[in-house]
Every structure is written in C-alpha cells, then in structure tokens.
Design a protein around this motif. Structure first.
Motif, PDB file in Angstrom:
ATOM      1  N   UNK A 171       0.859  -1.197   0.000  1.00 60.90           N
ATOM      2  CA  UNK A 171       0.000   0.000   0.000  1.00 60.90           C
ATOM      3  C   UNK A 171       0.889   1.238   0.000  1.00 60.90           C
ATOM      4  N   UNK A 172       0.674   2.105  -0.995  1.00 63.68           N
ATOM      5  CA  UNK A 172       1.493   3.322  -1.137  1.00 63.68           C
ATOM      6  C   UNK A 172       0.809   4.543  -0.523  1.00 63.68           C
ATOM      7  N   UNK A 173      -0.522   4.592  -0.623  1.00 60.15           N
ATOM      8  CA  UNK A 173      -1.282   5.738  -0.083  1.00 60.15           C
ATOM      9  C   UNK A 173      -2.707   5.289   0.159  1.00 60.15           C
ATOM     10  N   UNK A 174      -3.339   5.849   1.199  1.00 60.81           N
ATOM     11  CA  UNK A 174      -4.751   5.526   1.434  1.00 60.81           C
ATOM     12  C   UNK A 174      -5.484   6.706   2.059  1.00 60.81           C
ATOM     13  N   UNK A 191       3.233  12.506  -8.086  1.00 61.45           N
ATOM     14  CA  UNK A 191       4.657  12.889  -8.145  1.00 61.45           C
ATOM     15  C   UNK A 191       5.388  12.384  -6.902  1.00 61.45           C
ATOM     16  N   UNK A 192       4.735  12.555  -5.745  1.00 61.38           N
ATOM     17  CA  UNK A 192       5.323  12.115  -4.482  1.00 61.38           C
ATOM     18  C   UNK A 192       5.572  10.600  -4.487  1.00 61.38           C
ATOM     19  N   UNK A 193       4.658   9.867  -5.156  1.00 67.87           N
ATOM     20  CA  UNK A 193       4.767   8.401  -5.216  1.00 67.87           C
ATOM     21  C   UNK A 193       5.613   7.935  -6.403  1.00 67.87           C
ATOM     22  N   UNK A 194       6.070   8.930  -7.187  1.00 74.89           N
ATOM     23  CA  UNK A 194       6.865   8.634  -8.391  1.00 74.89           C
ATOM     24  C   UNK A 194       6.090   7.758  -9.384  1.00 74.89           C
ATOM     25  N   UNK A 195       4.807   8.125  -9.581  1.00 72.61           N
ATOM     26  CA  UNK A 195       3.934   7.379 -10.489  1.00 72.61           C
ATOM     27  C   UNK A 195       3.344   8.311 -11.544  1.00 72.61           C
ATOM     28  N   UNK A 199       4.109  -5.473  -8.063  1.00 75.35           N
ATOM     29  CA  UNK A 199       4.848  -4.308  -8.579  1.00 75.35           C
ATOM     30  C   UNK A 199       4.086  -3.501  -9.634  1.00 75.35           C
ATOM     31  N   UNK A 200       2.839  -3.869  -9.910  1.00 72.19           N
ATOM     32  CA  UNK A 200       2.019  -3.073 -10.851  1.00 72.19           C
ATOM     33  C   UNK A 200       1.135  -2.123 -10.052  1.00 72.19           C
ATOM     34  N   UNK A 201       1.166  -0.804 -10.376  1.00 70.27           N
ATOM     35  CA  UNK A 201       0.373   0.150  -9.592  1.00 70.27           C
ATOM     36  C   UNK A 201      -1.125   0.063  -9.889  1.00 70.27           C
TER      37      UNK A 201
END
Length: 272
Positions: free
Chosen positions: A73-76, A158-162, A98-100
């Motif tokens: 989990x990257x963000x919630x 941007x913060x998540x580099x996505x 590894x797939x967003x």
C-alpha cells in the motif's frame, strides 16, 4: 477479549466472508480487484468506537491487503485539495506484484425492488430508498475513478513517483443483498448470487413471523454474520421496538431465529 474487540473481530470476519458483488469487469466495465484468500486472520488495526461502517470497511480492506507479500500500500484515504476546497478522496493506491493500482472500496446493502427502474441492476436500491446500485456505479465511473487524472491529484502521484497512465483502476465492491420473502430462492443474472444474505418484509406483514425470535444489531454490526449467542427477543417485544424505528422511516437490519433453530438476516421496511 473485551466486547468491543470481539465485535470488531466479528465485523472483520463478516466483511472478509462477504463476496464481491460481481466477478471480473462484467458490470459497467469496472474491474474487481482479486485478492487471493488466506484463512481469516485476527484483525489488529485500531478502530475508534464511533467510526462509521464505510470507514471501518476501508480499515478491514487495508488489513487484508497487508497479509499479502505481493501487495504494497502506497497511499490511502488521501484528500485531494484545490486550496481549501476538497476535490475528492482517493481510497487507495497500491502495487500488486509491482504493478500500480488505484483501488476504490465500496461496501453496500441493497434490496431488490422490481418497481424501481426497468433493468435488473436498477432494481437494487438502498434500504431507505435514498440510493441505488446504479447511482453508486455511475458515481464510481464518472467521479471517483476519474479523480486519478485530475490536475490536483498530480502532486500525490509525483510524491509516489507514479504516472496516472501507468496505473490500473480497480474496485473492491462488496455487498449484502436482500430480496422480497417470496423471491428468497430466486437467482439473478447480473450479480453474484452468493451476496444474497436474506430477505426483506414490510412492517405490516411481520405477523407471519410471530413464532420466531429476533435480534436488532447496531448498524456497525450489520457487517457481522448472524451470531447464536445474543439476547434473542420474542416477537411481541420485537414488534414494539420495530414500530418505533419504522415511525422514523428507517429500515433496520435484523436477525431472525426460526423455531427449528435456523437463523437469517432480514430488513423490515416502512415503504411499499
């Protein structure tokens, strides 16, 4: 284990055992996020006592996802802001192998009313007729999922580099469904029939259940499966309690125990 902790665990198990409302992407092209099932685990997150049902489910989803090594989990629950104005909320961004993925989380209770709309999907409505399945699907398709591509979401990405173009959008849409008593053995084409948890009945027709016992769980315990060891009440007491609730034009979810010991969920409705 204190009563609150026990109830939260039972709520988690009820959520965990609720199936997806459909499989794949057969409804509105919305793809269900497939989570490989492990045995039910102990819920270890923190839940505030008055946390409403929808937010509770989001915590439960997070806990389930965290059991899987391939999911991160990257963000919630991220509020997307335009200055002081909230544009919307992203439920969850994660990576699965590894797939967003942008994941929106929904847990609903719907009743089947053939007098509403013209299609099977349109017949599923909220217990108090204030919302419907099609309303929710439309909101997901037109408002919640497009938020990923909103200008104001770019800071988060941007913060998540996505990059939004590389993120797949999926939903975790679970539901408990209820049908009129006379349709209890029916099956439906559009939805997952395993979601049918019981029936609904109009308050004026309750008398046909007079030989049964009842229990009225609090709303957050609607998630729970029917529990055997509760203080079941007689039909007479139940009728008096329900009458007060029905006067407020509120349809409560209840548990019913038949004379043979069989138990089930039902809604008592005030509308015809």
């Amino acid at each position: 284990m204190d009563l609150n902790t026990k109830n939260i665990q039972l709520q988690y198990e009820g959520y965990f055992n609720t199936p997806s409302l459909w499989n794949g992407d057969k409804i509105f092209g919305l793809k269900q996020f497939k989570i490989n099932k492990f045995p039910t685990s102990k819920f270890e997150g923190a839940i505030f006592k008055n946390l409403r049902l929808g937010k509770r489910v989001e915590r439960f989803v997070t806990h389930e996802l965290n059991q899987h090594q391939g999911i991160k989990i990257l963000a919630e629950n991220v509020q997307i802001q335009n200055g002081k104005t909230t544009v919307g909320e992203i439920d969850c961004i994660l990576t699965a192998n590894e797939k967003p993925v942008h994941l929106e989380i929904i847990y609903k209770f719907y009743l089947y009313d053939k007098t509403v709309g013209t299609t099977e999907l349109e017949h599923w409505i909220g217990p108090n007729r204030k919302d419907s399945l099609v309303d929710k699907l439309t909101k997901l398709k037109e408002k919640q999922l497009p938020l990923l591509y909103n200008t104001y979401t770019s800071k988060l990405l941007e913060k998540l580099n996505l990059k939004s173009k590389n993120i797949e959008q999926q939903v975790c849409f679970k539901a408990q469904l209820f049908v009129p008593l006379e349709l209890i053995n029916s099956s439906f084409n559009e939805i997952n029939n395993e979601c049918i948890k019981g029936f609904y009945i109009h308050f004026e027709k309750l008398k046909q259940l007079a030989d049964c016992k009842f229990y009225i769980p609090s709303k957050i315990n609607w998630l729970q499966e029917v529990q055997t060891h509760v203080k079941w009440i007689s039909y007479t007491r139940f009728y008096t309690k329900i009458e007060e609730i029905i006067k407020e034009e509120t349809a409560p979810l209840c548990w019913i125990k038949y004379p043979n010991g069989t138990m089930q969920k039902l809604f008592v409705v005030w509308w015809k």
